[in-house]
Design a protein around this motif. Structure first.
Motif, mmCIF file in Angstrom:
data_model
loop_
_atom_site.group_PDB
_atom_site.id
_atom_site.type_symbol
_atom_site.label_atom_id
_atom_site.label_comp_id
_atom_site.label_asym_id
_atom_site.label_seq_id
_atom_site.Cartn_x
_atom_site.Cartn_y
_atom_site.Cartn_z
ATOM 1 N N LYS A 257 -41.526 78.805 44.026
ATOM 2 C CA LYS A 257 -41.004 79.599 42.914
ATOM 3 C C LYS A 257 -41.122 81.103 43.183
ATOM 4 C CE LYS A 257 -45.220 78.989 40.172
ATOM 5 N NZ LYS A 257 -45.883 77.918 40.934
ATOM 6 N N TYR A 258 -42.177 81.493 43.871
ATOM 7 C CA TYR A 258 -42.319 82.924 44.173
ATOM 8 C C TYR A 258 -41.222 83.375 45.119
ATOM 9 C CZ TYR A 258 -46.889 82.341 42.106
ATOM 10 O OH TYR A 258 -47.904 82.072 41.250
ATOM 11 N N LEU B 146 -37.910 83.564 43.214
ATOM 12 C CA LEU B 146 -37.847 84.745 42.353
ATOM 13 C C LEU B 146 -37.612 86.000 43.187
ATOM 14 C CD1 LEU B 146 -40.651 84.158 39.740
ATOM 15 C CD2 LEU B 146 -38.263 84.602 39.273
ATOM 16 N N ALA B 147 -38.310 86.058 44.308
ATOM 17 C CA ALA B 147 -38.140 87.224 45.177
ATOM 18 C C ALA B 147 -36.722 87.300 45.706
ATOM 19 C CB ALA B 147 -39.130 87.142 46.342
ATOM 20 N N MET C 1 -34.049 86.146 44.232
ATOM 21 C CA MET C 1 -33.191 86.598 43.132
ATOM 22 C C MET C 1 -33.278 88.117 42.987
ATOM 23 S SD MET C 1 -31.724 84.046 41.852
ATOM 24 C CE MET C 1 -31.778 82.332 41.470
ATOM 25 N N ARG C 2 -34.493 88.607 43.062
ATOM 26 C CA ARG C 2 -34.674 90.055 42.957
ATOM 27 C C ARG C 2 -33.968 90.767 44.086
ATOM 28 N NH1 ARG C 2 -40.766 91.716 41.459
ATOM 29 N NH2 ARG C 2 -40.824 90.925 39.353
ATOM 30 N N GLU D 1 -47.190 90.602 42.034
ATOM 31 C CA GLU D 1 -46.505 89.672 41.131
ATOM 32 C C GLU D 1 -46.075 88.406 41.861
ATOM 33 O OE1 GLU D 1 -43.251 92.161 40.064
ATOM 34 O OE2 GLU D 1 -44.642 93.832 40.015
ATOM 35 N N LEU D 2 -45.636 88.558 43.087
ATOM 36 C CA LEU D 2 -44.963 87.437 43.761
ATOM 37 C C LEU D 2 -45.674 87.026 45.044
ATOM 38 C CD1 LEU D 2 -41.274 88.564 43.382
ATOM 39 C CD2 LEU D 2 -42.429 86.757 42.164
ATOM 40 N N GLY E 22 -43.634 87.297 48.010
ATOM 41 C CA GLY E 22 -42.199 87.179 47.814
ATOM 42 C C GLY E 22 -41.588 86.146 48.742
ATOM 43 N N HIS E 23 -40.489 86.515 49.364
ATOM 44 C CA HIS E 23 -39.802 85.555 50.224
ATOM 45 C C HIS E 23 -40.605 85.237 51.479
ATOM 46 C CE1 HIS E 23 -38.609 89.604 51.430
ATOM 47 N NE2 HIS E 23 -38.503 89.124 52.635
#
Lengths: 408, 232
Positions: free
Chosen positions: A170-171, A174-175, A177-178, A259-260, A263-264
């Motif tokens: 999920k992280y 979300l990354a 998408m950002r 936050e993430l 991220g990716h």
């Protein structure tokens, strides 16, 4: 005298090509082209891999200095006992990355998970092809070089989305998408900020754009685009958008570690992680190189009397200065929130870039104004930069700035 | 104007960046192995034995092998064997001395109770923290030769505490000498004169008597076998 200077200058400028021709001169035509291209690729990869290695160290040391620390200075060169201020650190990092376990999550899309870092690095390297590194040093002379550059650069964000999607985390998603939101937001001001350059130079070829910035007024004021009102505004917009495009702080939302996680990069380890890291720095170097080419006069010397220094050294110097600015910015500003990020792009940078386009059109139409009219031209162009900036800034910050902090 | 804050921020970081090169005061980092780490005066980690002289540490240990610290030590990391013979201490009085004094610092928890209970100010806390060893059994079991450090070293690491201890010891020695002189000058009334209650030790007068158990020399009792802590 002049002939000697020109000859030595030409030797200093031409020796890379002469060495190359010495190696490949005997080959028949199609093979010679292939060998020349391979040599160019090899040189670019070696040069930028070295720059990447040194840049990671330089970034850490500069950040340390800004925070009043010495930065990494322990790791020396292996087997010599020489410390050299931590120069062995990139080597140690590389060995660490190579020897780490490569973990692929069981539920990840194995093909995409493997492909993402490769694609990312490939797209980043593609962008190096059209940057003129020196007077005669352009790997590929394309007529649509600027278009090619930004097309390849934009594709890197797709590779980041690939990584986020394939990780099944999920992280990561979300990354990703950002990253896409950031790409769509900042691609527009980035392209709008370079359109004036293309307009004024009348070409998409990077070589021609650099040549258009040649020459000096009175031998000391270079004709760089940066030193025109529209060029200055365009360069600032380009710089901000380039920071966002290369996922650098303060726009490093796709890998906002608070936050993430990462991220990716969360599901990547070992050498794949190193590839992501490398691609990020390659992208940053390429965008800085493009910024130098479009706004800072490329390989042109800043003063006429400094022209004896070879052009590729001037390019390197400007590139390093821009990279230093990127690191300086990273050391200074905190990360933006995702809504602040998109608001900055759509409500501030895009309108300013559009006004800047009109400004450049005005500048281009008034090319033959002279004497007192020249002053009028400068005044109008400066007003076209400052007035929209102040007005949009006021309108955006009305009611929220200057911020007052109340402590509970 | 919009953006002026950004410029100010960039100026601050630039100032720090340039300043860190020409003003070494700004750098808070200590380059540790080359530059010795500074520890606070009150820092303490493991105990050491105080000796009067640096030249003959084994002969001038303040410790009289009373074994209070050994009994009080919560993790039982101290092992003491008394000497068979006696030898004179700093005041010329014959005392026992530790034939064996071991502290297993892999067990020690740095509680400082041994220091609190010692009536002779013979054991104090050290500041030496670079104690990493490759042998985890023998190298961390410190013998009395390793534990003994001169009083000058104590002054060096804990100047305030060392000065207080020296003052108390000097005061106690002066009182003992005065009492002895008074005794010698007036032999007859001195028999009924209130001899200093703390005459048994030179320290009890100077330190709070409640916190100090009676020294074993004054109240001899049967010693239990040393705890089987580490028979190495």
């Amino acid at each position: 005298m002049i002939a000697i200077v020109t000859a030595s200058e030409r030797l200093a400028e031409r020796w890379p090509l002469m060495v190359r021709d010495l190696v490949t001169g005997g080959l028949p035509e199609p093979w010679r082209w292939l060998a020349n291209s391979l040599i160019a690729i090899l040189v670019i990869l070696l040069a930028f891999a070295t720059l990447f290695a040194l840049l990671t160290l330089a970034e850490r040391k500069l950040l340390g200095r800004v925070q009043n620390r010495p930065g990494p200075n322990r790791t020396g060169l292996p087997f010599t006992g020489l410390r050299l201020g931590g120069l062995g650190q990139p080597l140690a990092d590389g060995i660490k990355m190579l020897t780490k376990e490569d973990i692929v999550p069981r539920s990840a899309d194995h093909v995409l998970h493997f492909l993402a870092p490769v694609a990312l690095l490939a797209f980043s390297i593609l962008t190096f092809a059209v940057i003129p590194y020196g007077r005669h040093l352009v790997p590929v002379e394309l007529d649509a070089a600027v278009l090619y550059f930004f097309a390849a650069g934009a594709a890197t964000e797709l590779a980041i989305f690939m990584a986020g999607w394939a990780s099944r985390n999920k992280y990561s998603l979300l990354a990703a998408m950002r990253a896409l939101a950031q790409l769509i937001s900042y691609e527009l001001p980035l392209l709008l900020s370079i359109v004036p350059v293309v307009m004024l130079a009348g070409t998409l070829s990077t070589t021609a754009i650099v040549e258009a910035q040649g020459g000096w007024t009175a031998g000391v004021i270079p004709h760089w685009h940066l030193l025109t009102p529209w060029g200055f505004a365009g360069f600032i917009i380009f710089l901000i958008s380039a920071l966002a495009e290369s996922n650098r702080s303060p726009f490093d939302l796709p890998e906002a570690e608070s936050e993430l996680i990462a991220g990716h990069l969360t599901e990547y380890s070992g050498f794949k992680y190193a590839l992501f890291f490398m691609a990020e720095y390659f992208g940053m170097c390429a965008l800085c190189g493009m910024g130098v080419t479009l706004f800072l006069g490329g390989w042109q010397a800043p003063f006429a009397f400094l022209e004896f220094i070879p052009s590729y050294l001037w390019f390197t110097l400007k590139l390093l200065a821009l990279l230093f600015t990127f690191i300086w910015i990273r050391a200074t500003f905190p990360r933006l929130r995702i809504d602040q990020l998109t608001r900055l792009a759509w409500k501030f940078l895009v309108p300013l870039a559009l006004v800047n386009l009109a400004n450049a059109a005005f500048w281009s139409l008034t090319r033959d104004w002279s004497g007192a009219l020249q002053l009028v031209r400068w005044a109008i162009a400066l007003a076209l930069v400052v007035v929209p900036f102040v007005l949009i800034g006021r309108q955006l910050t009305a009611g929220i700035a200057p911020r007052t902090y109340r402590y509970a | 104007m919009l953006g002026s804050g950004l410029i100010k921020g960039l100026a601050v970081t630039a100032k720090n960046f340039v300043g860190s090169f020409h003003d070494p005061e700004r750098l808070v980092t200590l380059e540790y192995p080359e530059q010795p780490a500074k520890v606070a005066e009150n820092y303490r980690n493991f105990p050491f034995l105080v000796s009067e002289s640096a030249d003959d540490p084994m002969g001038t240990l303040r410790c009289v092998a009373c074994q209070i610290c050994e009994k009080e030590c919560p993790p039982q990391c101290i092992y003491i064997e008394k000497s068979k013979a006696k030898k004179p201490d700093a005041n010329g009085k014959l005392q026992l001395f530790p034939a064996v004094f071991d502290i297993d610092i892999s067990v020690c928890m740095s509680c400082q109770i041994c220091v609190e209970v010692c009536p002779f100010d013979a054991i104090k806390m050290d500041q030496h923290f670079e104690i990493a060893e490759s042998d985890r059994f023998n190298a961390l079991l410190l013998r009395r030769e390793q534990l003994a450090k001169p009083n000058s070293y104590f002054h060096q690491i804990h100047p305030t505490e060392a000065a207080q201890v020296d003052a108390m010891l000097a005061e106690a020695a002066r009182k003992a000498a005065a009492a002895a002189a008074a005794k010698a000058a007036a032999p007859k009334p001195a028999a009924s004169a209130p001899a200093p209650a703390a005459g048994s030790t030179r320290l009890a007068a100077a330190q709070s008597p409640a916190a100090r158990p009676a020294p074993p020399a004054a109240a001899p009792r049967t010693e239990p076998a040393p705890p089987p802590s580490n028979p190495a």
